[in-house]
Design a protein around this motif. Structure first.
Motif, PDB file in Angstrom:
ATOM      1  N   LEU A  64     -10.815 -31.587  18.522  1.00 22.31           N
ATOM      2  CA  LEU A  64     -12.083 -31.807  18.868  1.00 22.31           C
ATOM      3  C   LEU A  64     -12.454 -31.956  20.333  1.00 22.31           C
ATOM      4  O   LEU A  64     -11.550 -32.785  21.042  1.00 22.31           O
ATOM      5  CB  LEU A  64     -12.727 -32.894  18.112  1.00 22.31           C
ATOM      6  N   ARG A 118      -0.258 -25.814  12.714  1.00 24.85           N
ATOM      7  CA  ARG A 118      -1.095 -25.707  14.102  1.00 24.85           C
ATOM      8  C   ARG A 118      -2.213 -26.741  13.796  1.00 24.85           C
ATOM      9  O   ARG A 118      -2.682 -26.923  12.686  1.00 24.85           O
ATOM     10  CB  ARG A 118      -1.253 -24.424  14.323  1.00 24.85           C
ATOM     11  N   CYS A 119      -3.015 -27.197  15.080  1.00 22.17           N
ATOM     12  CA  CYS A 119      -4.037 -28.007  15.074  1.00 22.17           C
ATOM     13  C   CYS A 119      -5.073 -27.313  15.874  1.00 22.17           C
ATOM     14  O   CYS A 119      -4.816 -26.777  16.832  1.00 22.17           O
ATOM     15  CB  CYS A 119      -3.858 -29.203  15.400  1.00 22.17           C
ATOM     16  N   TYR A 120      -6.369 -27.487  15.638  1.00 24.02           N
ATOM     17  CA  TYR A 120      -7.505 -27.587  16.555  1.00 24.02           C
ATOM     18  C   TYR A 120      -7.790 -28.785  17.044  1.00 24.02           C
ATOM     19  O   TYR A 120      -7.092 -29.968  16.680  1.00 24.02           O
ATOM     20  CB  TYR A 120      -8.858 -27.133  15.897  1.00 24.02           C
ATOM     21  N   LEU A 164     -14.018 -26.795  17.472  1.00 25.15           N
ATOM     22  CA  LEU A 164     -12.726 -26.631  17.081  1.00 25.15           C
ATOM     23  C   LEU A 164     -12.168 -25.888  18.146  1.00 25.15           C
ATOM     24  O   LEU A 164     -12.274 -24.757  18.285  1.00 25.15           O
ATOM     25  CB  LEU A 164     -12.553 -25.716  15.643  1.00 25.15           C
ATOM     26  N   ILE A 165     -11.529 -26.587  19.081  1.00 20.78           N
ATOM     27  CA  ILE A 165     -10.972 -26.023  20.429  1.00 20.78           C
ATOM     28  C   ILE A 165      -9.449 -26.130  20.524  1.00 20.78           C
ATOM     29  O   ILE A 165      -8.794 -26.763  19.431  1.00 20.78           O
ATOM     30  CB  ILE A 165     -11.580 -26.398  21.499  1.00 20.78           C
ATOM     31  N   LEU A 212      -7.245 -34.614  16.532  1.00 20.42           N
ATOM     32  CA  LEU A 212      -6.762 -33.245  15.979  1.00 20.42           C
ATOM     33  C   LEU A 212      -7.224 -32.713  14.395  1.00 20.42           C
ATOM     34  O   LEU A 212      -7.493 -33.597  13.604  1.00 20.42           O
ATOM     35  CB  LEU A 212      -5.186 -33.037  15.836  1.00 20.42           C
ATOM     36  N   VAL A 213      -7.449 -31.506  14.483  1.00 22.02           N
ATOM     37  CA  VAL A 213      -7.925 -30.751  13.074  1.00 22.02           C
ATOM     38  C   VAL A 213      -6.498 -30.174  12.593  1.00 22.02           C
ATOM     39  O   VAL A 213      -6.835 -28.952  13.061  1.00 22.02           O
ATOM     40  CB  VAL A 213      -8.997 -30.269  13.112  1.00 22.02           C
ATOM     41  N   PRO A 214      -5.755 -30.272  11.464  1.00 23.41           N
ATOM     42  CA  PRO A 214      -5.079 -29.313  11.112  1.00 23.41           C
ATOM     43  C   PRO A 214      -5.550 -28.136  10.499  1.00 23.41           C
ATOM     44  O   PRO A 214      -6.284 -28.228   9.923  1.00 23.41           O
ATOM     45  CB  PRO A 214      -4.179 -30.210  10.131  1.00 23.41           C
TER      46      PRO A 214
END
Lengths: 601, 601
Positions: A200, A196-198, A175-176, A187-189
């Motif tokens: 991969l 905001r998102c992390y 999670l960067i 993207l990882v909300p």
């Protein structure tokens, strides 16, 4: 007669050939097939090691025979029995256990199976969608377990090699921060920070450089990376990468270490000795001679320039190309003079798809005469002789020419060269490693009127080309390198920039304003200010390497649970609709009608 | 005098103590500190191995001294020089290289550093936010590299152990189907299927079971897992897990293998021999005797039940508890009779936070008399004697009692027991492993009026409890187990369900309708129908294990790039706002004002 205590095996099915006949053992596995010979029942029981014939004998154990007669394919058993030599006429030389069989004395049936939707034996082609949907059945095929084993072994050998060479395995986060560049981030909300998102990681590039700034000195990791690209035959949305970074070493040291890595991997996994060091070729030479940035050098068939021979012939196609700053280049097709018009048409399509307007072909006759192209009429005998000599063409060969700009003819003829080799089975079974070096630092993106980094923006320019950064970026070469095996890119890397001022100049050359560079990469520019060692690195596509080692040409075969070209998992049916609750928790709303259902389907 | 060719080291800074004085070597690293003695300059150069003193001598090399005098802390150098013995008075016994120094002859300054925002030497407390923001500087501290090395070594030892024992390392996907259960999934919106999402795995649980159905037989992997939970001190949103599954074996075999794993890890990483096999304790006994599901058995201090002694005393607090089906239980605080009222108040707060209404304490006097609680007045001398005997209380001890339901008094006294041990330094430095077994299969969630799986819904019930599934799920025990070390849960697992009918019954007991079970787990139920072997597995928290091995109590210290308790990365400032373009591509709209900015900040 079932026995509740019958669970654990004493041996895998095929690992018993060293035992004395009469030995009592227990095996466990699946029923591959059953043969009833009157009362006598034979079952092929298999596990990951292979197959063992189990005999159910009505004289010794009548109850078991009844059980065996009802046994369905793919049922799961533990069997206790004694090893027995097969009668001579029943010996099967093609099986590892073909001289023995197990006389069953106790059996436990753990579970049965529905009829599998495809055959698990043999090499017959099975619809791949079916294989992926029922992956658990597909994995029971011995070929799939063989590939899993190669993968397993490769992982162990690679890590041991790095570990033995002073590299430290460091786990970097998944999670960067999203730093969009080139291919697209997944993207990882964030739920804790709505809006905001992390992201991969497409690669742990910046983090491994930060490890170098942190003094780790030698880092490696086999790590999952992610790219949300449109599907290509040889890509998966998630893939495994051998990721490496080193401080205080030259490119040559990195090369030497990785030549040794390849030697160790091929030795330990396949028992094959490969030759080191590997030859090196500049990107420029690769394009000139092979029309490729990853030349397959198992066969020669070099491209040749015939511009000088053809200049002034008066033939429009070639004259136009030369007048526009391009030229005429070609490759010889050994024994290709006998190709039909249709076959030559197929070759021409390959060339046209890369840009050149057509393919000019000459058949070389017994006396060295050239036929087959209208261009021929425009050439004096002397030029025709020069052409034959330029391509070392022999009677029966086909000279294939393409006219146009350097790049388009190079790539077109490179593709043609591979097709000629494929048709002529010229590759053999040798392993030809090659370092391709001195890649261009940038490539121009006409649609966006800007340069982008050919490798990535952290790649150092060749020292002697640094002055071209502002004046002529297109000519600036990079300290970047790829490792190529038999025309397949195994991996690539570069010497990195370790000076903040140079890194800023590169960002500028890439069209980033100072503010944009700071927004995206500010934390990294800051890190460069606190004592950065010279460093370089490389990354290998693990899945690709395993394909080469396992000898398969299907990337999905080396991945236990792959995705389709459309990035779907047919086994679990992912991706699936998010529930509206899940979306709400993330502070998101789908713009798609009816997608946020209450329950996943 | 700089030299362009000075880059690679011949040795790490401290790996030269075996070399003859006069040997010429090259080292590379960072300047830790500089001392100017008139013209003579000393620099402490360090790399990941440690520190070496480098001497710049104006007689031999005046140019270098000028360079050295200007050298800033954390500058990066390669130094060539000759090894020299220090004069006797300069020997530093506390350094590995304390008897030698390097007389510099050639130096290359690669880069300099700004003044670091905190000291990199010594053990002084540094603000953790600062450490995380400048993680690259933090990693240069020798303590951090020591922990990274322990982590590296543990990874290698663990994988070799499994590999040597016939386990196959299989990589499972990170983009999987969301099957929401318990803790929250991180979602990854799909671009190719707008409105749909992948999930990041909380564990590869289903996939590893599918590997068993696929005949892999023994699987392992050290794998990243993800949980979007609210922050807790000992959790990270992403964490590393040793993940294992085996077919055709009993729980006892799995225990034996993992006892051996722990023995090998402690031997290879720390040189410590541990005792196997590990003792086993049922969940029920753990709760009765230790008030914990992960008892720290380095010290005794067992909880005792005093209900029978106190029943009928007429004291309201205890009488109420007994009347309501609960009881009175307690633990002795050795030497606790001297505690102040405030100190006892602190203990009471611990007990109250778990539910019981208060803490009843008796001080044991020299003659065995009890004082300190109003309850005392209600007890005849005989009961008081019984109480002293029940707790083996000695003069000067404090008997601590809590009244209430079994569960609340157990957990409360369990916490109290740990606090008593902590205050009394009772833990010593021993390593006490323990298997906790026979966990309850379900736990009741009053807020949702339903049961949920205590381990996960794929855990098999104890065979003898299967009939309780429908009649009394709360009493049904599971074939689940945890491995506990010194009161810390290292990992846990279970024997799995391998029959579809039983799996369906469990889903039903968990309140899933047939349709819901099919929607969420249909692919897995289907897989169970095609010949599933009996199997079991376990997973260990890799970060937790490394904490234990490295002897640190900060989870973030064992992770190179950890997130804060608020799930943020202070180094890269993740998560960051997604651009509106990115959101649009995913078919998503943020419900948060101004979050979809054009450029990330």
């Amino acid at each position: 007669m079932n026995h509740a205590d019958l669970l654990e095996r004493t041996h895998y099915c095929t690992e018993i050939t060293h035992l004395e006949p009469g030995t009592t053992i227990r095996v466990a596995g699946w029923v591959r097939k059953r043969r009833d010979l009157g009362n006598l029942v034979f079952i092929d029981l298999y596990d990951r090691s292979g197959i063992l014939q189990v005999v159910f004998d009505p004289v010794r154990n009548p109850d078991l025979v009844v059980l065996a007669q009802e046994m369905k394919r793919e049922s799961v058993l533990t069997v206790e029995g004694t090893i027995s030599m097969r009668p001579d006429e029943a010996v099967n030389q093609s099986m590892k256990t073909g001289r023995i069989e197990l006389i069953a004395s106790r059996v436990k049936l753990h579970s049965t199976s529905r009829v599998p939707p495809f055959h698990l034996i043999g090499d017959q082609e099975v619809n791949e969608e079916l294989r992926l949907k029922y992956r658990y059945l597909d994995l029971r095929r011995s070929e799939m377990f063989r590939i899993l084993s190669v993968r397993h072994q490769t992982y162990q050998v690679v890590r041991k090699f790095y570990s033995d060479n002073g590299f430290i395995e460091v786990t970097t986060p998944h999670l960067i921060r999203s730093t969009p560049e080139g291919a697209r981030d997944f993207l990882v909300p964030s739920r804790l920070y709505p809006g905001r998102c992390y992201a991969l990681p497409q690669s742990p590039q910046i983090l491994k450089q930060i490890l170098m700034i942190g003094g780790v000195d030698r880092y490696f990791q086999i790590v999952k990376c992610f790219r949300d690209e449109d599907s290509r035959a040889d890509r998966q949305p998630e893939f495994s990468q051998i990721d490496v970074e080193m401080s205080f070493v030259t490119r040559d040291t990195l090369f030497r270490i990785h030549e040794e890595l390849m030697a160790v991997v091929y030795r330990e996994v396949l028992g094959i000795e490969i030759q080191t060091p590997f030859p090196r070729m500049t990107y420029s030479d690769a394009l000139v001679d092979y029309g490729s940035d990853k030349p397959d050098i198992r066969f020669d068939l070099k491209l040749r320039d015939a511009t000088d021979v053809l200049a002034g012939s008066g033939y429009q196609l070639t004259e136009d190309a030369i007048r526009n700053g391009g030229g005429v280049r070609g490759v010889v097709y050994p024994g290709g003079a006998g190709l039909s018009r249709k076959q030559i048409g197929d070759l021409e399509r390959i060339v046209r798809s890369r840009g050149p307007g057509g393919l000019i072909t000459f058949k070389t006759g017994d006396g060295g005469e050239l036929t087959g192209s209208p261009l021929g009429k425009h050439l004096e005998p002397e030029r025709r002789l020069q052409l034959v000599q330029r391509f070392d063409a022999r009677p029966g060969d086909l000279i294939c020419l393409a006219a146009g700009g350097f790049e388009e003819t190079a790539w077109a003829l490179g593709d043609l060269r591979l097709e000629i080799a494929r048709r002529g089975n010229m590759t053999g079974d040798s392993l030809k490693f090659l370092w391709v070096i001195d890649f261009p630092l940038f490539e121009y993106v006409p649609q966006e009127s800007r340069y982008q980094a050919m490798h990535h923006p952290f790649t150092a320019p060749l020292a002697q080309d640094e002055n071209l950064l502002d004046s002529n970026p297109a000519l600036c070469r990079a300290q970047a390198y790829d490792l190529v095996l038999n025309g397949v890119e195994l991996g690539g890397g570069s010497v990195r920039i370790f000076r903040e001022d140079l890194q800023c100049r590169i960002f500028k050359a890439l069209g980033l304003t100072k503010q944009e560079a700071e927004n995206r990469f500010g934390f990294f520019l800051e890190a460069l200010r606190y004592g950065t060692p010279p460093h370089c690195g490389i990354a290998f596509g693990m899945d690709r390497l395993i394909m080469m080692l396992a000898g398969t040409d299907n990337l999905r075969d080396v991945i236990a649970f792959p995705k389709t070209l459309q990035a779907a998992c047919l086994l679990t049916n992912a991706p699936s609709p998010a529930t509206s609750e899940q979306m709400k928790m993330l502070g998101l709303k789908s713009l798609i009608e009816n997608s946020g259902k209450k329950e996943t389907t």
